[in-house]
Design an enzyme around this catalytic site. Sequence first.
Site, PDB file in Angstrom:
ATOM      1  N   SER A  85      10.316  -3.415  17.917  1.00  0.00           N
ATOM      2  CA  SER A  85       9.697  -2.120  17.635  1.00  0.00           C
ATOM      3  C   SER A  85      10.275  -1.041  18.543  1.00  0.00           C
ATOM      4  O   SER A  85      11.482  -0.811  18.540  1.00  0.00           O
ATOM      5  CB  SER A  85       8.174  -2.237  17.773  1.00  0.00           C
ATOM      6  OG  SER A  85       7.528  -1.051  17.371  1.00  0.00           O
ATOM      7  N   HIS A 195       4.679  -0.359  11.475  1.00  0.00           N
ATOM      8  CA  HIS A 195       5.523  -1.219  10.648  1.00  0.00           C
ATOM      9  C   HIS A 195       4.945  -1.523   9.271  1.00  0.00           C
ATOM     10  O   HIS A 195       4.869  -2.675   8.843  1.00  0.00           O
ATOM     11  CB  HIS A 195       5.866  -2.498  11.411  1.00  0.00           C
ATOM     12  CG  HIS A 195       6.428  -2.225  12.760  1.00  0.00           C
ATOM     13  ND1 HIS A 195       7.591  -1.502  12.940  1.00  0.00           N
ATOM     14  CD2 HIS A 195       5.955  -2.488  14.002  1.00  0.00           C
ATOM     15  CE1 HIS A 195       7.812  -1.363  14.232  1.00  0.00           C
ATOM     16  NE2 HIS A 195       6.840  -1.930  14.886  1.00  0.00           N
TER      17      HIS A 195
END
Length: 310
Positions: A85, A195
């Site tokens: 991430s 996400h």
Amino acid sequence: MLACLFPGQGAQSAGFLHRLPPHPVVQTTIAEASDALSFDVLTIDTPGALRSSVAVQVGLVVAGVATARRIAAAGFDIALASGLSVGAYAAAVTAGAIAFADALRLVAKRAELMERAYPSGYGLSAIDGLTEHEVERLADAEAAEAGLRIYVANVNAPRQIVVTGSDAALDAFNTRALAAGAHRAKRLDVSVPSHCELLADASEELLAYAADIPLQAPRAVYVGNRTARPLRTAEAIRDDLATNMRYTVRWFDALTVIIELGATVLVEAPPGQVLTSIAQTAYPDVTALSACATPDERLIPLLERRLGSR
């Protein structure tokens, strides 16, 4: 061959920047970050400050880059870099694809867009003991029966899946997952729905913002989040950084590629140990070290023993 791994949001803890080793290159990195952002970054790791995604994400990038620079200053060549991430930003700096100051400005914008889109009421949960397919099947059932939508955010390991959605959806899904045989279903210290398609608009805005930020082909191998493959051009890395908030992170696939490319030693930057644990479980023959669990005075000699002469 040495690879550096960089954790994502949720790994943070109060005071993590203050626990970085007191090495000159670390101090210089902190000063550089403060200059780039026009505030003292050592003020953003307090419990109060860490309620902001901006503080968390910026702090993680600072800690990651400072750690990689410390390792490089000791004479070790970092051949591969990948981050989960927001950790991808520290990986891109370490790989030589983007300047540190530009990465900081880009990640600050990223966090601002995420917070603006969903200031409260959303988050992430870690589900241990179920496969991605099993989680998706349960998510479909949750949507059909309760009208609550859950998305697969991260595939950290074959049976370690992170999901995202609203607070109500996550609480209900955690109960459902445990009833279906999950060993653990726990909310993470993240306040945005990372996400997934909920951040599609924010991702498009960040991609437009990133268009004017200079990137270049990486010197070291950069393994991306979305495709879990080495990305070798500036534009591919720009797209990976700007859009990873929108797509599932294929971390276990990325880790597997790093091992297949020849990494024999992995170092996870502070403040994380989760990526180290995943690597130790999946690839016990590879040396995986957490920099936050291994003091600087031990880490450098360990790297020397594992990697040979510098």
